[in-house]
Write an enzyme that holds these catalytic residues in place. Sequence first.
Site, PDB file in Angstrom:
ATOM      1  N   ASN A  70      -7.262   7.169   7.557  1.00  0.00           N
ATOM      2  CA  ASN A  70      -7.651   6.854   8.934  1.00  0.00           C
ATOM      3  C   ASN A  70      -7.334   7.967   9.946  1.00  0.00           C
ATOM      4  O   ASN A  70      -7.011   7.699  11.097  1.00  0.00           O
ATOM      5  CB  ASN A  70      -7.080   5.499   9.353  1.00  0.00           C
ATOM      6  CG  ASN A  70      -5.566   5.457   9.302  1.00  0.00           C
ATOM      7  OD1 ASN A  70      -4.928   6.460   8.976  1.00  0.00           O
ATOM      8  ND2 ASN A  70      -4.990   4.321   9.631  1.00  0.00           N
TER       9      ASN A  70
ATOM     10  N   THR B  43      -5.589   0.650  13.616  1.00  0.00           N
ATOM     11  CA  THR B  43      -5.288   1.172  12.272  1.00  0.00           C
ATOM     12  C   THR B  43      -6.532   1.185  11.385  1.00  0.00           C
ATOM     13  O   THR B  43      -6.779   2.146  10.661  1.00  0.00           O
ATOM     14  CB  THR B  43      -4.189   0.305  11.607  1.00  0.00           C
ATOM     15  OG1 THR B  43      -3.069   0.245  12.485  1.00  0.00           O
ATOM     16  CG2 THR B  43      -3.755   0.885  10.278  1.00  0.00           C
TER      17      THR B  43
ATOM     18  N   PHE C 212       0.813  -1.224   0.000  1.00  0.00           N
ATOM     19  CA  PHE C 212       0.000   0.000   0.000  1.00  0.00           C
ATOM     20  C   PHE C 212       0.844   1.272   0.000  1.00  0.00           C
ATOM     21  O   PHE C 212       0.317   2.368   0.130  1.00  0.00           O
ATOM     22  CB  PHE C 212      -0.957  -0.005   1.198  1.00  0.00           C
ATOM     23  CG  PHE C 212      -0.279  -0.194   2.534  1.00  0.00           C
ATOM     24  CD1 PHE C 212       0.312   0.876   3.189  1.00  0.00           C
ATOM     25  CD2 PHE C 212      -0.247  -1.446   3.145  1.00  0.00           C
ATOM     26  CE1 PHE C 212       0.941   0.712   4.416  1.00  0.00           C
ATOM     27  CE2 PHE C 212       0.379  -1.612   4.381  1.00  0.00           C
ATOM     28  CZ  PHE C 212       0.977  -0.528   5.007  1.00  0.00           C
TER      29      PHE C 212
ATOM     30  N   ARG D 171      -9.988   7.293  15.617  1.00  0.00           N
ATOM     31  CA  ARG D 171     -10.300   6.634  14.342  1.00  0.00           C
ATOM     32  C   ARG D 171     -11.741   6.132  14.293  1.00  0.00           C
ATOM     33  O   ARG D 171     -12.375   6.193  13.239  1.00  0.00           O
ATOM     34  CB  ARG D 171      -9.286   5.514  14.080  1.00  0.00           C
ATOM     35  CG  ARG D 171      -7.950   6.091  13.593  1.00  0.00           C
ATOM     36  CD  ARG D 171      -6.856   5.066  13.596  1.00  0.00           C
ATOM     37  NE  ARG D 171      -5.658   5.519  12.890  1.00  0.00           N
ATOM     38  CZ  ARG D 171      -4.459   4.976  13.036  1.00  0.00           C
ATOM     39  NH1 ARG D 171      -4.285   3.958  13.853  1.00  0.00           N
ATOM     40  NH2 ARG D 171      -3.429   5.440  12.352  1.00  0.00           N
TER      41      ARG D 171
ATOM     42  N   HIS E 136      -1.900   9.805  12.391  1.00  0.00           N
ATOM     43  CA  HIS E 136      -0.703   8.983  12.532  1.00  0.00           C
ATOM     44  C   HIS E 136      -0.131   9.253  13.911  1.00  0.00           C
ATOM     45  O   HIS E 136      -0.211  10.373  14.400  1.00  0.00           O
ATOM     46  CB  HIS E 136       0.362   9.367  11.484  1.00  0.00           C
ATOM     47  CG  HIS E 136       1.734   8.851  11.828  1.00  0.00           C
ATOM     48  ND1 HIS E 136       2.121   7.571  11.543  1.00  0.00           N
ATOM     49  CD2 HIS E 136       2.764   9.421  12.503  1.00  0.00           C
ATOM     50  CE1 HIS E 136       3.356   7.387  12.016  1.00  0.00           C
ATOM     51  NE2 HIS E 136       3.763   8.496  12.600  1.00  0.00           N
TER      52      HIS E 136
ATOM     53  N   ARG F 162      -1.327   6.351  21.028  1.00  0.00           N
ATOM     54  CA  ARG F 162      -1.804   5.186  20.269  1.00  0.00           C
ATOM     55  C   ARG F 162      -3.159   4.724  20.806  1.00  0.00           C
ATOM     56  O   ARG F 162      -4.036   4.324  20.042  1.00  0.00           O
ATOM     57  CB  ARG F 162      -0.786   4.041  20.335  1.00  0.00           C
ATOM     58  CG  ARG F 162       0.586   4.375  19.779  1.00  0.00           C
ATOM     59  CD  ARG F 162       0.697   4.369  18.289  1.00  0.00           C
ATOM     60  NE  ARG F 162       0.433   3.081  17.698  1.00  0.00           N
ATOM     61  CZ  ARG F 162       0.530   2.842  16.387  1.00  0.00           C
ATOM     62  NH1 ARG F 162       0.897   3.818  15.547  1.00  0.00           N
ATOM     63  NH2 ARG F 162       0.268   1.674  15.901  1.00  0.00           N
TER      64      ARG F 162
HETATM   65  N1  LIG Z   1      -3.866  -2.700   4.240  1.00  0.00           N
HETATM   66  C1  LIG Z   1      -3.725  -1.383   4.093  1.00  0.00           C
HETATM   67  N2  LIG Z   1      -4.271  -0.746   3.035  1.00  0.00           N
HETATM   68  C2  LIG Z   1      -4.130   0.576   2.876  1.00  0.00           C
HETATM   69  N3  LIG Z   1      -3.457   1.390   3.727  1.00  0.00           N
HETATM   70  C3  LIG Z   1      -2.933   0.794   4.799  1.00  0.00           C
HETATM   71  C4  LIG Z   1      -3.029  -0.601   5.038  1.00  0.00           C
HETATM   72  N4  LIG Z   1      -2.367  -0.874   6.183  1.00  0.00           N
HETATM   73  C5  LIG Z   1      -1.896   0.294   6.630  1.00  0.00           C
HETATM   74  N5  LIG Z   1      -2.230   1.301   5.793  1.00  0.00           N
HETATM   75  C6  LIG Z   1      -1.889   2.722   5.924  1.00  0.00           C
HETATM   76  O1  LIG Z   1      -0.527   2.847   6.257  1.00  0.00           O
HETATM   77  C7  LIG Z   1      -0.394   3.486   7.530  1.00  0.00           C
HETATM   78  C8  LIG Z   1       0.770   2.872   8.254  1.00  0.00           C
HETATM   79  O2  LIG Z   1       0.494   1.520   8.546  1.00  0.00           O
HETATM   80  P1  LIG Z   1       0.833   0.882   9.958  1.00  0.00           P
HETATM   81  O3  LIG Z   1       0.630  -0.593   9.831  1.00  0.00           O
HETATM   82  O4  LIG Z   1       2.153   1.407  10.424  1.00  0.00           O
HETATM   83  O5  LIG Z   1      -0.352   1.452  10.853  1.00  0.00           O
HETATM   84  P2  LIG Z   1      -0.382   2.404  12.106  1.00  0.00           P
HETATM   85  O6  LIG Z   1       0.913   2.315  12.836  1.00  0.00           O
HETATM   86  O7  LIG Z   1      -1.631   2.181  12.877  1.00  0.00           O
HETATM   87  O8  LIG Z   1      -0.550   3.799  11.412  1.00  0.00           O
HETATM   88  P3  LIG Z   1       0.382   5.070  11.433  1.00  0.00           P
HETATM   89  O9  LIG Z   1       1.787   4.594  11.109  1.00  0.00           O
HETATM   90  O10 LIG Z   1      -0.200   5.964  10.383  1.00  0.00           O
HETATM   91  O11 LIG Z   1       0.225   5.602  12.806  1.00  0.00           O
HETATM   92  C9  LIG Z   1      -1.759   3.304   8.206  1.00  0.00           C
HETATM   93  O12 LIG Z   1      -2.073   4.296   9.118  1.00  0.00           O
HETATM   94  C10 LIG Z   1      -2.708   3.336   7.030  1.00  0.00           C
HETATM   95  O13 LIG Z   1      -3.029   4.680   6.682  1.00  0.00           O
END
Ligand SMILES: Nc1ncnc2c1ncn2[C@@H]1O[C@H](COP(=O)(O)OP(=O)(O)OP(=O)(O)O)[C@@H](O)[C@H]1O
Length: 141
Positions: A114, A93, A59, A104, A117, A87
Amino acid sequence: MALERTLSIIKPDAVARNVIGEIYSRFEKAGLKIIAAKMKHLSRKEAEGFYAIHRERPFFNALVEFMSSGPVMIQVLEGENAVARNRELMGATNPKEAAPGTIRADFAETIDANAVHGSDSLENAAIEIAYFFSTTELCPR
Ligand SMILES: Nc1ncnc2c1ncn2[C@@H]1O[C@H](COP(=O)(O)OP(=O)(O)OP(=O)(O)O)[C@@H](O)[C@H]1O
């Protein structure tokens, strides 16, 4: 208990929904202080650099596209256990899995847009804060 700093970004979807103040209010009610803030429309390059750790994820392109699609609000939060506390306030997420009352759950609908961050560790928080702010821009009090 440790006094920590974490990087928070209100993403383009939440800025467009005009809920910066509502989200700031949650930080403040949770005892997190905003010690630096800037609004910025990230270039593709800036968004790519910020999410470099996700470069190999499927993604990545969509994420960079979205994060540079409109202005974001970037802030440094300071408080006891700020990384984990932020968090918790953010929720899962995927907004569909986020606990009721989290940012969220209340302000986002999809996993790719979402609302917020937040740094996921103290180590990443230091890297992410330095990516957007010089030390002279931080105003602890
Ligand atoms: N399966 C997915 N499809 C689309 N976008 C995704 C997906 N998984 C994550 N993302 C995007 O990438 C960002 C980073 O992913 P990560 O798994 O690090 O989530 P997070 O730590 O909860 O979020 P962030 O890093 O934004 O705080 C997510 O916030 C989301 O916007």
